[in-house]
Design a protein around this motif. Structure first.
Motif, PDB file in Angstrom:
ATOM      1  N   ASP A 193       0.823  -1.212   0.000  1.00 36.10           N
ATOM      2  CA  ASP A 193       0.000   0.000   0.000  1.00 36.10           C
ATOM      3  C   ASP A 193       0.858   1.263   0.000  1.00 36.10           C
ATOM      4  O   ASP A 193       0.533   2.247  -0.684  1.00 36.10           O
ATOM      5  CB  ASP A 193      -0.926   0.012   1.219  1.00 36.10           C
ATOM      6  N   VAL A 194       1.949   1.251   0.761  1.00 34.20           N
ATOM      7  CA  VAL A 194       2.835   2.420   0.807  1.00 34.20           C
ATOM      8  C   VAL A 194       3.502   2.633  -0.549  1.00 34.20           C
ATOM      9  O   VAL A 194       3.615   3.760  -1.033  1.00 34.20           O
ATOM     10  CB  VAL A 194       3.893   2.265   1.919  1.00 34.20           C
ATOM     11  N   VAL A 195       3.942   1.545  -1.184  1.00 38.36           N
ATOM     12  CA  VAL A 195       4.577   1.668  -2.502  1.00 38.36           C
ATOM     13  C   VAL A 195       3.594   2.249  -3.512  1.00 38.36           C
ATOM     14  O   VAL A 195       3.940   3.146  -4.287  1.00 38.36           O
ATOM     15  CB  VAL A 195       5.111   0.301  -2.988  1.00 38.36           C
ATOM     16  N   ILE A 196       2.357   1.757  -3.493  1.00 40.51           N
ATOM     17  CA  ILE A 196       1.329   2.265  -4.398  1.00 40.51           C
ATOM     18  C   ILE A 196       1.131   3.771  -4.186  1.00 40.51           C
ATOM     19  O   ILE A 196       1.069   4.557  -5.130  1.00 40.51           O
ATOM     20  CB  ILE A 196      -0.004   1.531  -4.175  1.00 40.51           C
ATOM     21  N   ASP A 197       1.059   4.167  -2.918  1.00 36.28           N
ATOM     22  CA  ASP A 197       0.858   5.576  -2.598  1.00 36.28           C
ATOM     23  C   ASP A 197       2.026   6.421  -3.072  1.00 36.28           C
ATOM     24  O   ASP A 197       1.836   7.502  -3.653  1.00 36.28           O
ATOM     25  CB  ASP A 197       0.669   5.734  -1.086  1.00 36.28           C
ATOM     26  N   ARG A 198       3.258   5.941  -2.850  1.00 32.58           N
ATOM     27  CA  ARG A 198       4.435   6.714  -3.262  1.00 32.58           C
ATOM     28  C   ARG A 198       4.530   6.831  -4.779  1.00 32.58           C
ATOM     29  O   ARG A 198       5.093   7.802  -5.297  1.00 32.58           O
ATOM     30  CB  ARG A 198       5.694   6.059  -2.703  1.00 32.58           C
ATOM     31  N   LEU A 199       3.984   5.882  -5.485  1.00 29.03           N
ATOM     32  CA  LEU A 199       3.975   5.950  -6.949  1.00 29.03           C
ATOM     33  C   LEU A 199       2.901   6.910  -7.460  1.00 29.03           C
ATOM     34  O   LEU A 199       2.846   7.204  -8.660  1.00 29.03           O
ATOM     35  CB  LEU A 199       3.764   4.561  -7.543  1.00 29.03           C
ATOM     36  N   GLY A 200       2.047   7.378  -6.555  1.00 26.43           N
ATOM     37  CA  GLY A 200       1.029   8.357  -6.936  1.00 26.43           C
ATOM     38  C   GLY A 200      -0.276   7.763  -7.405  1.00 26.43           C
ATOM     39  O   GLY A 200      -1.010   8.394  -8.178  1.00 26.43           O
ATOM     40  N   TYR A 201      -0.601   6.568  -6.916  1.00 26.22           N
ATOM     41  CA  TYR A 201      -1.841   5.896  -7.302  1.00 26.22           C
ATOM     42  C   TYR A 201      -2.699   5.642  -6.068  1.00 26.22           C
ATOM     43  O   TYR A 201      -2.171   5.400  -4.973  1.00 26.22           O
ATOM     44  CB  TYR A 201      -1.549   4.551  -7.978  1.00 26.22           C
ATOM     45  N   PRO A 202      -4.025   5.645  -6.226  1.00 25.61           N
ATOM     46  CA  PRO A 202      -4.892   5.268  -5.103  1.00 25.61           C
ATOM     47  C   PRO A 202      -4.812   3.759  -4.885  1.00 25.61           C
ATOM     48  O   PRO A 202      -4.503   2.997  -5.814  1.00 25.61           O
ATOM     49  CB  PRO A 202      -6.284   5.690  -5.577  1.00 25.61           C
ATOM     50  N   SER A 203      -5.106   3.338  -3.675  1.00 28.56           N
ATOM     51  CA  SER A 203      -5.051   1.900  -3.386  1.00 28.56           C
ATOM     52  C   SER A 203      -6.021   1.117  -4.260  1.00 28.56           C
ATOM     53  O   SER A 203      -5.787  -0.059  -4.559  1.00 28.56           O
ATOM     54  CB  SER A 203      -5.356   1.653  -1.905  1.00 28.56           C
TER      55      SER A 203
END
Length: 215
Positions: free
Chosen positions: A43-53
């Protein structure tokens, strides 16, 4: 500087043994991101990439075959997150930019259909890279290793074998040696092993926006 672990030859042998399962893909890359402390989540990686979960399609389906070349598969492996893909140009740049100089270590190894291979490593305050094949002279590629300098002699042997194999029918085996060695370095440094089962058990798949998959 750490030393090359004594079981390193066995690690290389293991990865060479993956054969058609992994090594014969035309395009492939494998990234491991490990936090210096605590646990890093998908979830953190997804967020850092700029995408919603919600952009992450959950479940293990399609791990062995990308539906598009911008599909990024993510896997939770203990405290670390790993990714793999089948054609995203330089995914390590995308992932490195997401974390910048924070307290993670990141390793990426990948290759393309023309047998160009690259291993990159990014630590807080340090980075390194090696390419196969290379046009760099002996000093240049050694200096570029950065935090991987303890593998200098190992990689020198791989470069020698690649040179020997350029005009020899056994070149494919030299290619497998380069792939096996780079996978082995990631495991030795991160403690994370790539297995064929990972294809069948990704946490989910993220379809990158075109601008994120066109470095």
């Amino acid at each position: 500087m750490n030393e090359v672990p004594p079981n390193f030859p066995q690690l290389v042998e293991y990865y060479q043994g993956l054969g058609e399962t992994v090594l014969l893909n035309d395009y492939f890359s494998w990234t491991v991101i490990t936090p210096l402390e605590g646990t890093l989540s998908v979830d953190v990686v997804i967020d850092r990439l700029g995408y919603p979960s919600s952009a992450l399609e959950l479940g293990p389906q399609h791990g062995r075959m990308a539906r598009e070349d911008r599909d990024l598969f993510l896997v939770q492996l203990g405290a670390s997150v790993a990714t793999f893909d089948y054609g995203i140009p330089m995914p390590w740049l995308l992932l490195r930019s997401a974390f910048k100089e924070e307290s993670v270590r990141q390793w990426t190894f990948g290759w393309d259909i023309e047998a160009n291979k690259q291993l990159t490593v990014t630590y807080p305050g340090a980075s390194g890279v090696c390419h196969f094949p290379t046009d760099d002279d002996d000093d240049e590629w050694r200096q570029a290793l950065g935090p991987l300098r303890q593998y200098e002699q190992v990689l020198a042997y791989v470069y020698e074998e690649q040179e020997k194999g350029l005009d020899d029918p056994t070149y494919e085996q030299a290619d497998y040696l380069a792939q096996g060695t780079c996978f082995a370095i990631i495991e030795a440094e991160s403690g994370i092993r790539f297995t064929a089962d990972i294809f069948d058990s990704p946490t989910g798949v993220l379809r990158l926006r075109p601008e994120d998959a066109s470095w």
